[in-house]
Design a protein around this motif. Structure first.
Motif, short mmCIF file in Angstrom:
data_model
loop_
_atom_site.label_atom_id
_atom_site.label_comp_id
_atom_site.label_asym_id
_atom_site.label_seq_id
_atom_site.Cartn_x
_atom_site.Cartn_y
_atom_site.Cartn_z
N ASP A 240 0.85 -1.19 0.00
CA ASP A 240 0.00 0.00 0.00
C ASP A 240 0.89 1.24 0.00
O ASP A 240 1.53 1.56 1.00
CB ASP A 240 -0.91 -0.03 1.23
N ASP A 243 -1.02 6.66 -2.00
CA ASP A 243 -0.95 7.85 -2.85
C ASP A 243 -1.90 7.74 -4.04
O ASP A 243 -1.55 8.08 -5.16
CB ASP A 243 0.49 8.06 -3.35
N TYR A 244 -3.12 7.30 -3.77
CA TYR A 244 -4.06 6.99 -4.85
C TYR A 244 -5.01 8.16 -5.11
O TYR A 244 -5.28 8.96 -4.22
CB TYR A 244 -4.85 5.72 -4.48
N THR A 250 -9.69 3.87 -3.16
CA THR A 250 -9.28 3.38 -4.47
C THR A 250 -9.06 1.87 -4.43
O THR A 250 -9.28 1.17 -5.42
CB THR A 250 -7.98 4.08 -4.91
N LEU A 251 -8.63 1.38 -3.27
CA LEU A 251 -8.30 -0.02 -3.08
C LEU A 251 -9.56 -0.86 -2.84
O LEU A 251 -10.63 -0.31 -2.60
CB LEU A 251 -7.35 -0.16 -1.89
N ASP A 261 -7.87 0.58 -13.87
CA ASP A 261 -6.71 0.01 -13.15
C ASP A 261 -7.13 -0.96 -12.05
O ASP A 261 -6.42 -1.12 -11.04
CB ASP A 261 -5.84 1.12 -12.55
N LYS A 264 -4.64 -3.64 -11.04
CA LYS A 264 -3.51 -3.07 -10.29
C LYS A 264 -3.85 -2.95 -8.81
O LYS A 264 -3.06 -3.35 -7.94
CB LYS A 264 -3.17 -1.70 -10.87
N TYR A 265 -5.03 -2.41 -8.53
CA TYR A 265 -5.40 -2.20 -7.13
C TYR A 265 -5.79 -3.51 -6.44
O TYR A 265 -5.58 -3.67 -5.24
CB TYR A 265 -6.53 -1.16 -7.05
N SER A 271 -5.92 -1.98 2.46
CA SER A 271 -4.94 -1.02 2.95
C SER A 271 -3.99 -1.59 3.99
O SER A 271 -4.25 -2.59 4.65
CB SER A 271 -5.68 0.17 3.57
#
Length: 281
Positions: A240, A243-244, A250-251, A261, A264-265, A271
């Motif tokens: 983690d 910086d999203y 975002t996660l 993306d 990617k996440y 977190s």
């Protein structure tokens, strides 16, 4: 000949030490696993009442390790603050505590925003879905220190998961901590898990990202009369980067960017979280 004997003896001695170390490590791991299994918590992870959306998060939330770290027993009185619309920890703690302990869900009051009131209704509906399992669950109101989350000095544990950032942002943290301190018995435990913030940014700078600096959390909680007893890295996630574009949301499981993306996440996972055990003196 003597040198050869010495080398063989040293090799034999080192091998015995290595074997002994491996035996010790294996035994220690087995004992730890046995301790978790003997607690009775683990059986509820695979119980049929658990919802798939909750169960899939076990790999990130480490519920057995987290609750074991806090010290929860089957005869404890446990208050969970804001258990969520589907009650992740409700599904584990309520049946675990049903026979000998008490599970209290301190949820929203009538002053909450509409979306939170909707979540509260979903939580009450969840209790009815498995009424036989959740019939002893107690529901109280929570809104800073406007209500008693439990009778004064009655709780062994007050647990909060990923809520501090909201209370800090809304200037409700001091009131919330007063309510928790009042509810706990002397020696009672406040268990805290939250999104761990960056140390190279102020708390204010990352407030909208949903993260909380660990040092800030400790200072606030100890100022309220608690003492930090232990910390655990069981919920840490070094992937983690914090910086999203949409902060922690975002996660997974939120994926606020939708399909953008997403892989990617998903690979990052949920977190990075600190896990703290505080005690009321």
């Amino acid at each position: 000949m003597q040198s050869l004997f010495r080398r063989n003896w040293n090799r034999y001695f080192l091998n015995r030490l290595l074997i002994a170390a491996l035996i010790f490590i294996t035994a220690s791991s087995s004992m730890a696993a046995l301790a978790i299994d003997q607690s009775g918590l683990a059986q509820w992870l695979s119980a049929p009442h658990r919802t798939p959306a909750n169960a899939v998060r076990d790999v990130y939330r480490h519920p057995i390790e987290t609750l074991t770290f806090f010290g929860v027993k089957d005869n404890s009185t446990v208050v969970e603050i804001l258990p969520g619309s589907r009650g992740y920890y409700l599904e584990i703690l309520a049946p675990y505590l049903k026979a000998r302990g008490v599970y209290i869900a301190a949820n929203r009051d009538e002053l909450a925003a509409p979306q939170y009131l909707a979540d509260h209704k979903k939580f009450l509906a969840r209790l009815k879905e498995d009424a036989a399992l959740f019939d002893k669950v107690r529901v109280t109101k929570f809104n800073a220190d406007r209500h008693e989350v439990a009778p004064q000095g009655s709780a062994d544990f007050v647990l909060t998961f990923r809520n501090l950032h909201n209370w800090i942002e809304r200037s409700e943290i001091d009131g919330a901590l007063r309510a928790f301190h009042k509810a706990l018995k002397p020696g009672g435990v406040l268990g805290v898990v939250d999104h761990r913030g960056r140390t190279d940014m102020s708390q204010e700078a990352q407030m909208k990202l949903g993260y909380v600096r660990e040092d800030v959390a400790i200072k606030l909680i100890e100022k309220a009369g608690f003492k930090l007893a232990a910390t655990s890295e069981v919920n840490a996630n070094p992937k983690d980067t914090k910086d999203y574009p949409e902060g922690v949301w975002t996660l997974p499981p939120t994926y606020r960017l939708g399909d953008k993306d997403r892989a990617k996440y998903q690979a990052i996972g949920e977190s990075d979280r600190f896990t703290h055990k505080f005690v009321k003196p």
